[in-house]
Design an enzyme around this catalytic site. Structure first.
Site, mmCIF file in Angstrom:
data_model
loop_
_atom_site.group_PDB
_atom_site.id
_atom_site.type_symbol
_atom_site.label_atom_id
_atom_site.label_comp_id
_atom_site.label_asym_id
_atom_site.label_seq_id
_atom_site.Cartn_x
_atom_site.Cartn_y
_atom_site.Cartn_z
ATOM 1 N N ASP A 181 0.672 -0.899 -0.255
ATOM 2 C CA ASP A 181 -0.083 0.066 0.067
ATOM 3 C C ASP A 181 0.762 1.375 0.437
ATOM 4 O OD1 ASP A 181 0.817 -0.086 2.754
ATOM 5 O OD2 ASP A 181 -0.866 0.226 3.705
ATOM 6 N N ARG B 294 8.517 3.178 11.238
ATOM 7 C CA ARG B 294 9.369 2.951 10.281
ATOM 8 C C ARG B 294 10.679 2.817 11.455
ATOM 9 N NH1 ARG B 294 9.114 8.573 7.831
ATOM 10 N NH2 ARG B 294 7.082 8.079 7.499
#
Length: 764
Positions: A111, A655
């Protein structure tokens, strides 16, 4: 593993098929109930819902020390989900572990790598071509190691999880900070870094600091222009971007029943913006209806049977309690530049004028993982249709991002897409797109001051379009649609009038949208690849010449002594999110190549020495250069370094590249006033020392040309502070106390060089 188990292991009535894609996956409430009973007896008090689900997944419920906010829990999550940008590094780490197959059901979702340019069909085709190497790697690695693969175009990870994998009482971890979206279905879904995902996929108990629990008691009823998004926008204004750190936010009270299941997911999703570990709602009839509508009626029946397990105990206590009356709540809009700057929509125009924020709305953007449900699109379409009926179209540009292929196909079938297109909208690919900076924006030049209004969750500087002068505001899809039609921030649809082409003035009626489609959902194209039963013979190749993928080399072990004479690479001033530390947007293409992605390390952070971005002094040469360039030069000359930072360092995305990059380029410690939860854990996982000033004002004592020796590592122990001997260039010295949150296991990670190194040591 509590909810993924064989039929033979538990009574049939407590095990039902969980997904049409995973017929071998089963829901088990008996084990959850058993563990909760053990813990409740031990603690001798009523439990919150968060505690029931979290403690219900303890590895050792009989002996685990439990103290909210202090002890570390060893947990057994039920499953793992990874989006494609973070899955690359997670799968590279799993490959490095040497294990043959994942131990829990896991999925990869494509995505993040699809850039929004012209529209869904063309953008998707372009992404498949550009990212073919990465998609092939993820698909083949998934097949080999037993991980399901959702192909590009399938939709945003969190919407797919809600439609297929979340259910009341499940514990899921995901390599994306908005994983808490699943709390809208009564699940404990927590965002983590890739190394945490590797632990769970390897079958190792996962560690989480025992969360505190913040209660939000809702009374009254949502109505009119007020939407579920307004609840979390209001809560963000109350708690700020760090007020939820270390806590689960648990919503309770009679007001809960006025919110749809997908509306509850919206609230939990954006809970990431207050630093919360996750957010959760108690099981109710709205969840049951959603489960039935998404093909999981058996789970709904079982959830009814175990409903007492899926709500808080009467008399349970929260660490903090917020009361919110939905009858009094007004539509909100938050921003710019931070998601906790809350304004009632009625006030934002005047506030913008006072602060010099551009009033003209250049682009309105709806969708994203936060607000792309069938109900969201229906409410936005109801606003758009009123304008169309009067001959009006959007004054601003307008984009629509469906959350999944199922949503795209269903809103197309039911006419919502046509209405949104007719009013001026462009339907983008089923992907993250502009929300994460994957937006090839052409209507303004970089540096041009402008305003955009989105239904996204995050609005940090330059996040959406890489333009630091863009003032981004977050609100509900229906308010975005109204403002895109009006073309200005200074428009309150509750009171203000629009003017039709014939001169007629009219007010918009409050939006309406069906909670779920009257017909069944249209699943659209089949975009799922299930892993083979045995992928051991399959190969996963990574070319040494690739600039997108790179196999990992182990980080070096701790030397055994103090870390001496570390340079201050940069002393960061003010807000430093993971976007500042490791930018997304065009850098996403390097997420599988550690050396290449490291060229974006801290290039968005403000240097306290000169208030400049990506301009620091190299004290070996005397010249100024970019942060990654100076770090590489230091590393090449065996000079190791620290970063010094401010409050809530590393807020935002999950992240782990924001931790991997400093480690790769020679970093040894990050010393700040306070950390965001996920980033602190990610730093520990990669063998770095995340340390906090015992006295926050000691931040002011650090100078850019200092040398720092971190002392006390030979006796490194939980609860025992370390110290920093700071040597100034004028010859003076001072010693500062540095706190840490390491436990025994995490100290072993540091000594081994990383959690992955430690995992390998334990295999021998």
């Amino acid at each position: 593993i509590f909810s993924i188990c064989s039929l033979a292991a538990y009574r049939a009535k407590a095990s039902v098929s969980m997904s049409r894609f995973e017929p071998s996956s089963f829901v088990n409430y008996e084990r959850l109930q058993s563990n909760v009973d053990i813990v409740r007896k031990r603690l001798n008090r009523p439990l919150t819902l968060s505690e029931k689900i979290v403690y219900g997944h303890l590895d050792d419920p009989h002996n685990q020390e439990i103290d909210r906010g202090r002890t570390y829990l060893r947990l057994r999550p039920d499953r793992v989900a990874m989006q494609d940008a973070t899955a690359q590094m997670a799968m590279l780490q799993f490959i490095s572990s040497g294990l043959p197959r994942v131990a829990v059901p896991s999925t990869i979702h494509c995505d993040h790598l699809i850039e929004a340019q012209t529209g869904g069909v063309k953008d998707l085709a372009r992404a498949k071509e550009i990212n073919q190497e990465v998609y092939n790697f993820l698909a083949s690695a998934g097949a080999k190691y037993g991980v399901g693969f959702w192909k590009p175009g399938s939709g945003i990870i969190h919407q797919i999880i809600l439609e297929n994998y979340a259910y009341p009482g499940v514990m899921l971890i995901g390599t994306d900070s908005h994983t808490p979206n699943g709390g809208g279905l009564g699940a404990i879904c927590i965002g983590v870094g890739g190394a945490d995902a590797v632990d769970v996929m390897a079958g190792i108990p996962w560690e989480l600091k025992c969360p505190k629990v913040i209660g939000v008691r809702l009374t009254g009823t949502l109505s009119g222009w007020t939407s579920p998004k307004d609840i979390i926008l209001k809560v963000a204004g109350i708690l700020t971007v760090k007020g939820g750190t270390g806590a689960i936010v648990e919503y309770t009270g009679p007001g809960v029943d006025s919110i749809s299941c997908t509306g509850m997911a919206t609230i939990c999703n954006m809970g990431a913006e207050i630093g919360a570990t996750t957010s959760v709602f108690p099981y109710n009839h709205r969840m049951r209806t959603y489960l039935e509508k998404t093909g999981r009626a058996e789970i709904a029946t079982l959830s009814d049977e175990y409903s007492d397990l899926l709500v808080p105990d009467e008399g349970c206590e929260y660490d903090e309690l917020i009361e919110l009356n939905l009858d009094e709540l007004k539509p909100h809009i938050n921003g710019p530049f931070t998601p906790d700057l809350a304004h009632p929509v009625a006030d934002v125009g005047a506030v913008a004028e006072k602060n010099g924020w551009p009033l003209e709305v250049k682009v309105g953007l709806i969708g994203s993982c936060t607000n792309s449900s069938y109900e969201d699109m229906g409410r936005a379409a109801s606003v758009a249709k009123q304008a169309l009926d009067k001959g009006l179209k959007c004054k601003a540009q307008f984009t629509v991002t469906p959350g999944s292929e199922q949503i795209r196909a269903t809103i197309e079938r039911d006419g919502y897409s046509k209405i949104l297109g007719d009013v001026g909208g462009v339907v983008m690919a089923n992907a993250c797109g502009p929300c994460i900076g994957q937006w090839d924006r052409q209507d303004v030049k970089k540096g041009e001051k402008n305003t955009i209004v989105t239904s996204f969750n995050r609005n940090f500087t330059a996040r959406n379009d890489a333009n630091p002068a863009t003032h981004a505001f977050v609100t509900s899809p229906e308010i975005v649609t109204a403002m895109a039609i009006a073309g200005t921030l200074n428009f309150n649809p509750e009171t203000d009038y629009l003017t039709a082409p014939n001169g007629e003035k009219f007010k918009l009626d409050p939006p309406y949208g069906d909670e779920l489609p009257l017909k069944d959902f249209d699943p659209g194209q089949d975009t799922y690849q299930h892993p083979p039963a045995d992928g051991g013979s399959l190969r996963v190749d990574v070319s040494p010449e690739s600039n997108r993928l790179q196999l990992l080399e182990p980080f070096d072990k701790w030397s055994g002594g103090d870390l001496e004479n570390l340079k201050v690479l940069i002393k960061v001033k003010g807000k430093c999110t993971t976007d500042h530390i490791s930018a997304a947007g065009p850098w996403l293409k390097f997420r599988g190549h550690l050396d290449n992605i490291s060229n974006n390390m801290l290039i968005g952070a403000v240097n306290s020495e000169n208030d400049a971005i990506n301009k620091i002094k190299n004290y070996l040469t005397g010249d100024y250069g970019g942060v990654p360039d100076v770090a590489r030069h230091y590393k090449a000359n065996s000079v190791y370094w620290v970063v010094v930072g401010d409050d809530n360092y590393g807020e935002g995305s999950s992240r782990e590249h924001a931790a991997l990059e400093p480690r790769h380029l020679g970093g040894r410690a990050i010393i700040v006033k306070s950390f965001a939860r996920i980033h602190e854990t990610n730093l520990k996982k990669q063998g770095l020392l995340p340390l906090t000033f015992n006295n926050p004002s000691d931040y002011d004592k650090i100078r850019p040309d200092d040398h720092i020796t971190i002392q006390g590592l030979k006796t490194f122990a939980p609860g025992r502070p370390l110290s920093a001997l700071v040597k100034h260039s004028d010859g003076s010295e001072e010693t500062l106390v540095l706190n840490h949150t390491f436990n025994e296991t995490q100290i072993e990670w540091f000594k081994a060089g990383s959690a992955l190194n430690r995992m390998k040591e334990l295999q021998h």
